[in-house]
Design a protein around this motif. Structure first.
Motif, PDB file in Angstrom:
ATOM      1  N   MET A 129       7.670  12.872  -5.480  1.00 48.45           N
ATOM      2  CA  MET A 129       6.617  12.783  -4.469  1.00 48.45           C
ATOM      3  C   MET A 129       5.233  12.610  -5.060  1.00 48.45           C
ATOM      4  SD  MET A 129       8.001  15.578  -1.800  1.00 48.45           S
ATOM      5  CE  MET A 129       6.703  15.191  -0.657  1.00 48.45           C
TER       6      MET A 129
ATOM      7  N   VAL B  16       9.647  16.129   5.485  1.00 46.97           N
ATOM      8  CA  VAL B  16       8.384  15.813   4.809  1.00 46.97           C
ATOM      9  C   VAL B  16       8.623  14.933   3.585  1.00 46.97           C
ATOM     10  CG1 VAL B  16       6.401  16.763   3.614  1.00 46.97           C
ATOM     11  CG2 VAL B  16       7.266  17.897   5.637  1.00 46.97           C
TER      12      VAL B  16
ATOM     13  N   ARG C  48       1.445  12.044  -3.329  1.00 52.79           N
ATOM     14  CA  ARG C  48       1.418  12.641  -1.985  1.00 52.79           C
ATOM     15  C   ARG C  48       1.186  14.145  -2.132  1.00 52.79           C
ATOM     16  NH1 ARG C  48       7.021  10.934   0.253  1.00 52.79           N
ATOM     17  NH2 ARG C  48       6.455  12.416   1.852  1.00 52.79           N
ATOM     18  N   PRO C  49       0.055  14.546  -2.690  1.00 55.11           N
ATOM     19  CA  PRO C  49      -0.165  15.958  -2.999  1.00 55.11           C
ATOM     20  C   PRO C  49      -0.041  16.864  -1.780  1.00 55.11           C
ATOM     21  CG  PRO C  49      -2.192  14.710  -3.189  1.00 55.11           C
ATOM     22  CD  PRO C  49      -1.096  13.718  -3.073  1.00 55.11           C
ATOM     23  N   LEU C  50      -0.568  16.402  -0.631  1.00 49.10           N
ATOM     24  CA  LEU C  50      -0.530  17.289   0.531  1.00 49.10           C
ATOM     25  C   LEU C  50       0.891  17.478   1.033  1.00 49.10           C
ATOM     26  CD1 LEU C  50      -3.702  16.454   2.591  1.00 49.10           C
ATOM     27  CD2 LEU C  50      -3.251  18.303   1.018  1.00 49.10           C
ATOM     28  N   ASP C  51       1.707  16.449   0.885  1.00 50.93           N
ATOM     29  CA  ASP C  51       3.090  16.589   1.330  1.00 50.93           C
ATOM     30  C   ASP C  51       3.872  17.531   0.424  1.00 50.93           C
ATOM     31  OD1 ASP C  51       2.623  15.029   3.441  1.00 50.93           O
ATOM     32  OD2 ASP C  51       3.840  13.333   2.836  1.00 50.93           O
TER      33      ASP C  51
ATOM     34  N   LEU D 112      -5.397  18.173   6.558  1.00 51.43           N
ATOM     35  CA  LEU D 112      -4.296  19.124   6.662  1.00 51.43           C
ATOM     36  C   LEU D 112      -4.883  20.517   6.849  1.00 51.43           C
ATOM     37  CD1 LEU D 112      -1.367  19.868   6.572  1.00 51.43           C
ATOM     38  CD2 LEU D 112      -1.487  19.964   4.107  1.00 51.43           C
TER      39      LEU D 112
ATOM     40  N   LEU E  98       2.683  20.096  -0.882  1.00 51.20           N
ATOM     41  CA  LEU E  98       2.287  21.421  -0.424  1.00 51.20           C
ATOM     42  C   LEU E  98       3.227  21.889   0.685  1.00 51.20           C
ATOM     43  CD1 LEU E  98      -1.407  22.287   0.322  1.00 51.20           C
ATOM     44  CD2 LEU E  98       0.369  23.028   1.843  1.00 51.20           C
ATOM     45  N   LEU E  99       3.513  20.992   1.623  1.00 48.74           N
ATOM     46  CA  LEU E  99       4.384  21.367   2.741  1.00 48.74           C
ATOM     47  C   LEU E  99       5.823  21.542   2.289  1.00 48.74           C
ATOM     48  CD1 LEU E  99       2.921  18.955   5.411  1.00 48.74           C
ATOM     49  CD2 LEU E  99       2.540  21.387   5.187  1.00 48.74           C
ATOM     50  N   VAL E 100       6.276  20.630   1.441  1.00 42.45           N
ATOM     51  CA  VAL E 100       7.661  20.706   0.975  1.00 42.45           C
ATOM     52  C   VAL E 100       7.894  22.019   0.231  1.00 42.45           C
ATOM     53  CG1 VAL E 100       9.241  19.771  -0.735  1.00 42.45           C
ATOM     54  CG2 VAL E 100       8.128  18.247   0.880  1.00 42.45           C
TER      55      VAL E 100
ATOM     56  N   ALA F 156      -5.274   8.248  -0.790  1.00 45.24           N
ATOM     57  CA  ALA F 156      -4.261   9.128  -1.337  1.00 45.24           C
ATOM     58  C   ALA F 156      -4.437  10.558  -0.866  1.00 45.24           C
ATOM     59  CB  ALA F 156      -4.299   9.078  -2.854  1.00 45.24           C
TER      60      ALA F 156
ATOM     61  N   PHE G 177      12.460  21.106   7.049  1.00 39.41           N
ATOM     62  CA  PHE G 177      11.073  20.845   6.694  1.00 39.41           C
ATOM     63  C   PHE G 177      11.009  20.033   5.398  1.00 39.41           C
ATOM     64  CE2 PHE G 177       6.707  22.762   5.942  1.00 39.41           C
ATOM     65  CZ  PHE G 177       6.149  22.013   6.936  1.00 39.41           C
ATOM     66  N   ILE G 178      11.789  20.462   4.404  1.00 42.95           N
ATOM     67  CA  ILE G 178      11.795  19.765   3.124  1.00 42.95           C
ATOM     68  C   ILE G 178      12.250  18.319   3.314  1.00 42.95           C
ATOM     69  CG2 ILE G 178      12.895  19.645   0.853  1.00 42.95           C
ATOM     70  CD1 ILE G 178      13.182  22.732   1.062  1.00 42.95           C
TER      71      ILE G 178
ATOM     72  N   GLY H 170      -2.433  12.071   1.808  1.00 40.89           N
ATOM     73  CA  GLY H 170      -1.105  12.551   1.518  1.00 40.89           C
ATOM     74  C   GLY H 170      -0.050  11.835   2.321  1.00 40.89           C
TER      75      GLY H 170
ATOM     76  N   ASP I 251      10.090   6.546   0.252  1.00 38.05           N
ATOM     77  CA  ASP I 251       9.395   7.806  -0.025  1.00 38.05           C
ATOM     78  C   ASP I 251       8.192   7.592  -0.940  1.00 38.05           C
ATOM     79  OD1 ASP I 251      11.041   7.082  -2.014  1.00 38.05           O
ATOM     80  OD2 ASP I 251      11.736   9.094  -2.515  1.00 38.05           O
TER      81      ASP I 251
END
Lengths: 439, 294
Positions: free
Chosen positions: B90, A339, B93-96, A73, B98-100, A404, A335-336, A407, A373
């Motif tokens: 979540m 994702v 899913r740590p990176l997600d 990322l 971040l985006l959220v 993991a 976006f929320i 992400g 999810d």
């Protein structure tokens, strides 16, 4: 549900089923729309706007490779976009000033002399080389330094973001040589072609569209090669790849460098099309902004990032002028939602719905369907980046850091073109298939 | 020597701001592996809280002290809402996240713009914080000293909670081994929620402190969040010690770098130093040894 898929018409089957046929059909369609249809129906103004969005989409293609496929990322693609853009802008400024001339803003704010590091950009050929070489070198050095020490996940994201912040601050601080907050603008010609001429602007659009298509096809070829399988493997199980005798660092650095070069080329083409480059286009906020389109379009698909970023940019231009406040809420909410609930992008929606529907018929599949999810795998590493000595824990063969740390909620829907190996790794496919076969 | 002491104080002052911004972040990151991009917006909320409280209570001194408490509650409650609505769904899913949370940050900034207007607003500092004091021959603004004191109090309070209370014991257990803690009867969901409350509350307090340094705008959080992240990365996760050392370390280094170069170049050099530092300690200064395989 049984037999439903076999009654589809042939054309529908080609479009709906993942596979090489669909990819080529989509690519041909995209080429037709971009190179023939758009120039025919759009006004000069709209076409120029679209050209600008296509430049942003080039950054998105790179992010799709680094993040969607490689699990890195990067929150700092604005840096590479900006490097390409500024190098090109310096050349255009010098070219406008003529041989030995001094760009106008330097006479206003600066010493009236061209600084030494601007000089290489007088030559068109050197400029083209530097647009690619400088970002590639930076990505190579930074990527090697960071990935070699297994800095990844959130740590890598934060570092890349800090890079974007530092870059923007540096640009603002060097008012005399970079134009400061105003950036560089007012270009008159592009490699000798007058930028005010509509014909030249159309050619510029075609150049951008063609470049973008080449990039998408290049990524597709890359992902179908052995390298592509390694990249996905590194994302999901970095240590296993290492034990097999490959160097995950090189695999990751290569994807990062490609993403950087794509972003830089996008930036270089953005300059003559948009007519301006300023720190506001390369800082932290635009760097994350690049991710919005990628996430919304589907990070791990081939065309998703392109379509997503073009649609988002288009919607932003259209809506933010009339309803600026509404647009920000909308963008944030979208976006929320995407994702959090559709990490694979809308391309995943069909699968999610199918599983939900399938759940009604097959109670066994219901739980899996409801858990969209949640990650399908990667159970153990709840805090992948947080674990103490991950660097020393090379014996963690389990679903630990690699999986993991990417992400990913659901395993990647590896592009429409997913190689067989990648498709077989994708429980999504199995789930969907199982559900469909269920009476 | 004449040049060293002022820079040292400047660094300490910069470090105390960084520490306030990063302390809550370090707590939530260590606990859940979640990077909360909306943390800066919680700081902004704390700053606007000070503005609102001052509209109600005219006296700047009283309103500042009240704001510290109210800011903590406002930030904390926002954090809990975020945790319950999004982050708790979540895990893994740590990176997600971040985006959220970046999406949340966007929305919060716009809310601030719509409620308080785009132009910056100012908070009046109380008279007892006006002007400098002389310390070892260096004149130091009183407001900076107040922020330093506030940072020290916050660190002490967090350290006390972590070391002495049953909540602190639960937090440490979850940080060290989440699954084992859950198995031992600790409700990790409740612990996460409380940690987020405290962490976000400290962001609110940081926001209150920032009103003493300048005016307040919707993008206030943005300007501190990157530096706060860097502190967390350098400090390593899970322990307050790392955040403290990293915040003051980075603050002092930056202050001295600025002595030799320009402010913008100092930022770039600082980042280069951080990358070099990660070559030496990829997981940050302080790491928690765990037995989990991840």
């Amino acid at each position: 549900m049984s037999g439903g898929s076999t009654t589809l018409p042939r054309w529908a089957a080609v479009v709906l089923r993942p596979g090489p046929a669909r990819t080529w059909a989509l690519a041909a369609l995209a080429a037709l729309v971009l190179l023939v249809l758009a120039p025919a129906v759009l006004s000069d103004f709209r076409l120029s706007l679209l050209a600008r969005f296509l430049c942003l989409a080039m950054v998105a293609v790179g992010i799709g490779l680094a993040w969607g496929q490689g699990g890195m990322l990067t929150l700092g693609q604005g840096v590479f976009f900006g490097l390409g853009a500024y190098i090109m802008a310096m050349h255009l400024k010098l070219a406008d000033a003529g041989p030995g001339g001094v760009p106008d803003f330097m006479l206003l704010y600066g010493t009236g002399e061209v600084p030494g590091w601007w000089e290489p950009m007088r030559s068109p050929a050197t400029t083209v080389v530097l647009v690619v070489a400088v970002p590639a070198l930076l990505a190579l050095v930074l990527g090697t330094a960071v990935f070699r020490r297994q800095v990844r996940g959130a740590y890598f994201a934060v570092l890349s973001q800090a890079l974007a912040a530092a870059f923007a601050i540096l640009l603002v601080g060097q008012q005399q040589t970079t134009g400061g907050t105003n950036g560089l603008n007012g270009f008159r010609s592009f490699f000798g072609y007058d930028l005010a001429d509509p014909v030249n602007r159309r050619m510029l659009y075609l150049l951008a569209a063609g470049t973008l298509l080449v990039m998408v096809l290049a990524v597709r070829a890359l992902m179908r090669s052995r390298y592509g399988e390694l990249l996905v493997a590194v994302r999901d199980q970095e240590n296993r790849v290492r034990f097999l005798g490959y160097d995950p660092v090189r695999v990751k650095v290569f994807a990062y460098v490609v993403a950087a070069v794509f972003a830089a080329i996008g930036g270089a083409l953005f300059v003559p099309i948009a007519g301006i480059i300023s720190p506001a286009d390369v800082g932290v906020v635009p760097s994350i902004g690049f991710l919005v389109g990628v996430a919304i379009g589907g990070r791990a698909t081939l065309l998703g990032p392109v379509l997503g970023s073009v649609v988002v940019a288009w919607a932003e231009t259209g809506l933010s002028e009339s309803f600026p406040s509404f647009w920000t809420y909308f963008q944030g909410a979208l976006f929320i939602l995407v994702v959090a609930f559709l990490p694979g992008g809308p391309a995943q929606l069909a699968g999610v719905l199918r599983r939900r529907r399938g759940a009604g018929h097959a109670p066994g599949a219901g739980r899996a369907g409801a858990d969209t999810d949640q990650p399908a795998g990667g159970g153990r590493g709840r805090r992948p980046d947080a674990g103490g000595d991950t660097a020393d824990a090379t014996d963690t063969l389990e679903d630990g850091p690699g999986r993991a740390a990417t992400g990913h909620g659901d395993p990647p829907v590896v592009a429409a073109s997913g190689p067989p190996a990648a498709a077989a790794n994708d429980p999504d496919h199995h789930l969907a298939a199982t559900t469909e076969r269920h009476p | 020597m004449d040049a060293v002491l002022p820079q040292l104080f400047a660094g300490l002052s910069l470090g105390s701001v960084l520490l306030l911004a990063a302390l809550g972040l370090a707590l939530t990151f260590g606990q859940m592996g979640v990077i909360n991009m909306a943390h800066g917006e919680f700081m902004m909320a704390g700053a606007y809280t000070t503005f609102v409280v001052q509209q109600v209570l005219a006296d700047p001194g009283v309103s500042l002290l009240v704001s510290v408490v109210v800011g903590f509650l406002v930030g904390g409650l926002m954090g809990v809402v975020l945790e319950v609505l999004l982050i708790s769904r979540m895990h893994r899913r740590p990176l997600d996240t971040l985006l959220v949370t970046w999406g949340v940050a966007l929305v919060l900034q716009q809310v601030a713009r719509d409620v308080f207007g785009a132009p910056n607003v100012d908070v009046r500092a109380p008279s007892w914080l006006a002007g400098p004091v002389q310390l070892l021959g260096v004149s130091v603004p009183r407001s900076r000293l107040f922020i330093l004191a506030l940072a020290v109090v916050c660190v002490a309070a967090v350290a006390l909670v972590l070391a002495r209370t049953s909540l602190g014991r639960r937090i440490r257990a979850v940080v060290q081994n989440r699954d084992l803690a859950e198995t031992s009867g600790i409700s990790t969901a409740a612990t996460d929620r409380l940690t987020f409350f405290i962490g976000s509350g400290i962001a609110g307090v940081a926001g209150v402190a920032l009103t003493l340094l300048g005016s307040i705008g919707p993008t206030l959080g943005q300007s501190y969040i990157v530096d706060a992240f860097l502190v967390v990365v350098v400090g390593g996760i899970g322990q307050i010690k790392g955040a403290v050392v990293a915040a003051f370390g980075l603050g002092i280094i930056q202050a001295f770098l600025q002595l030799g170069t320009t402010a913008s170049l100092a930022k770039v050099l600082l980042l280069a130093l951080v990358v070099l530092f990660l070559q030496w300690r990829p997981q940050g200064l302080v790491t928690v040894r765990t037995r989990s395989l991840a």
